[in-house]
Design an enzyme around this catalytic site. Sequence first.
Site, PDB file in Angstrom:
ATOM      1  N   GLN A   7      56.033 -34.852  29.840  1.00 36.71           N
ATOM      2  CA  GLN A   7      57.040 -33.875  29.411  1.00 36.71           C
ATOM      3  C   GLN A   7      56.467 -32.926  28.360  1.00 36.71           C
ATOM      4  O   GLN A   7      55.865 -33.361  27.374  1.00 36.71           O
ATOM      5  CB  GLN A   7      58.269 -34.622  28.855  1.00 36.71           C
ATOM      6  CG  GLN A   7      59.452 -33.730  28.523  1.00 36.71           C
ATOM      7  CD  GLN A   7      60.090 -33.075  29.745  1.00 36.71           C
ATOM      8  OE1 GLN A   7      60.100 -33.624  30.833  1.00 36.71           O
ATOM      9  NE2 GLN A   7      60.623 -31.878  29.569  1.00 36.71           N
ATOM     10  N   LYS A  40      65.987 -36.966  34.337  1.00 39.07           N
ATOM     11  CA  LYS A  40      65.018 -37.276  35.392  1.00 39.07           C
ATOM     12  C   LYS A  40      65.101 -38.753  35.782  1.00 39.07           C
ATOM     13  O   LYS A  40      65.010 -39.106  36.965  1.00 39.07           O
ATOM     14  CB  LYS A  40      63.599 -36.908  34.928  1.00 39.07           C
ATOM     15  CG  LYS A  40      63.391 -35.391  34.869  1.00 39.07           C
ATOM     16  CD  LYS A  40      62.135 -34.962  34.114  1.00 39.07           C
ATOM     17  CE  LYS A  40      62.114 -33.436  33.964  1.00 39.07           C
ATOM     18  NZ  LYS A  40      60.997 -32.916  33.186  1.00 39.07           N
ATOM     19  N   ASP A  49      54.483 -32.231  38.843  1.00 39.38           N
ATOM     20  CA  ASP A  49      54.889 -30.980  38.187  1.00 39.38           C
ATOM     21  C   ASP A  49      54.183 -29.771  38.807  1.00 39.38           C
ATOM     22  O   ASP A  49      54.589 -28.635  38.612  1.00 39.38           O
ATOM     23  CB  ASP A  49      54.507 -31.016  36.702  1.00 39.38           C
ATOM     24  CG  ASP A  49      55.668 -31.367  35.790  1.00 39.38           C
ATOM     25  OD1 ASP A  49      56.802 -30.985  36.120  1.00 39.38           O
ATOM     26  OD2 ASP A  49      55.425 -32.012  34.761  1.00 39.38           O
TER      27      ASP A  49
HETATM   28  N1  GUN Z   1      59.242 -28.934  29.817  1.00 39.83           N
HETATM   29  C1  GUN Z   1      60.068 -27.953  30.216  1.00 39.83           C
HETATM   30  N2  GUN Z   1      60.061 -27.845  31.565  1.00 39.83           N
HETATM   31  C2  GUN Z   1      59.208 -28.783  32.021  1.00 39.83           C
HETATM   32  C3  GUN Z   1      58.778 -29.162  33.322  1.00 39.83           C
HETATM   33  O1  GUN Z   1      59.173 -28.602  34.349  1.00 39.83           O
HETATM   34  N3  GUN Z   1      57.884 -30.184  33.371  1.00 39.83           N
HETATM   35  C4  GUN Z   1      57.413 -30.796  32.271  1.00 39.83           C
HETATM   36  N4  GUN Z   1      56.533 -31.777  32.420  1.00 39.83           N
HETATM   37  N5  GUN Z   1      57.805 -30.475  31.049  1.00 39.83           N
HETATM   38  C5  GUN Z   1      58.690 -29.464  30.926  1.00 39.83           C
END
Ligand code: GUN
Length: 281
Positions: free
Chosen positions: A94, A50, A117
């Site tokens: 996350q 990211k 998200d």
């Molecule tokens: N963990 C696995 N997929 C995601 C996601 O799309 N966003 C976040 N914040 N954590 C994750």
Amino acid sequence: MSATVMDGTALAAKVKEQVRAQVETMERKPGLAVILVGDNPASRVYVNGKKRDCAQCGIYSEEYALPEETSQEQLLGLIDELNRREDIDGILCQLPLPKHLDEEAALLAIRPDKDVDCFHPYNVGRLMIGAPGFRPCTPAGVMRMLEEYHIDPAGKHCVIVGRSNIVGKPQAMLMLQKNATVTICHTKTKDLKAECLRSDILVAAAGRTGLITADMVPEGAVVIDVAMNRNAAGKLCGDVDFAPAAEKASFITPVPGGVGPMTRAMLMENTLLASRNHGKA
Ligand code: GUN
């Protein structure tokens, strides 16, 4: 039939280039804060990806790598601080969080207009009623991929295997908004094979290696594999038994190189959207 393999890496590069071109015209660059608690190795890989995407798009990013023993108060304190920051447009916490932390409370604490998200109930509600705003990255990435390959869900039967809040449920909403007929399957579904065999578009999002075998794929179906599993040899793989399923499908996504890169590209789009809306409310 031998399927067209849908190239998520190439499409994600195109989307990120579009984001970069828009960011270039902005006086203040969008800013994304990423919070990572503990030392989950998979989460570390995702967060690094990211940050790399942000750099490619000209988006400012900050990482908060907090120790495993971080308290709920410390986490909420950081979110509160980031909520108030003028230069931070998006906040991503996350998942999964360490077990002693309350995930729901953390996600609820993120300001809805910084919730890139799309996990906050306010944004989930807007998604549900089809109001404009953030869309969750993975299901949005799937929809963008269908669009790119000129696959219109209207009137098609979309079978989704998995009912998570991150993928299965929002995917169903987005498919419904595109006029698909939707079935959501899960661990209590009586005859998964029979349901899958009724699909025109099959979305596998269960997180179980080998769950979708070729005999569950109808001839000519579009097969989207959202899962990111590790097989016994430690190799990244999806839920779908790829090679034999590709012999029957019309289109199929690979793992890796399918939905994964699209998820990250959609996060960049959401961060751009957040920065365009920041301060307008
Ligand atoms: N963990 C696995 N997929 C995601 C996601 O799309 N966003 C976040 N914040 N954590 C994750």
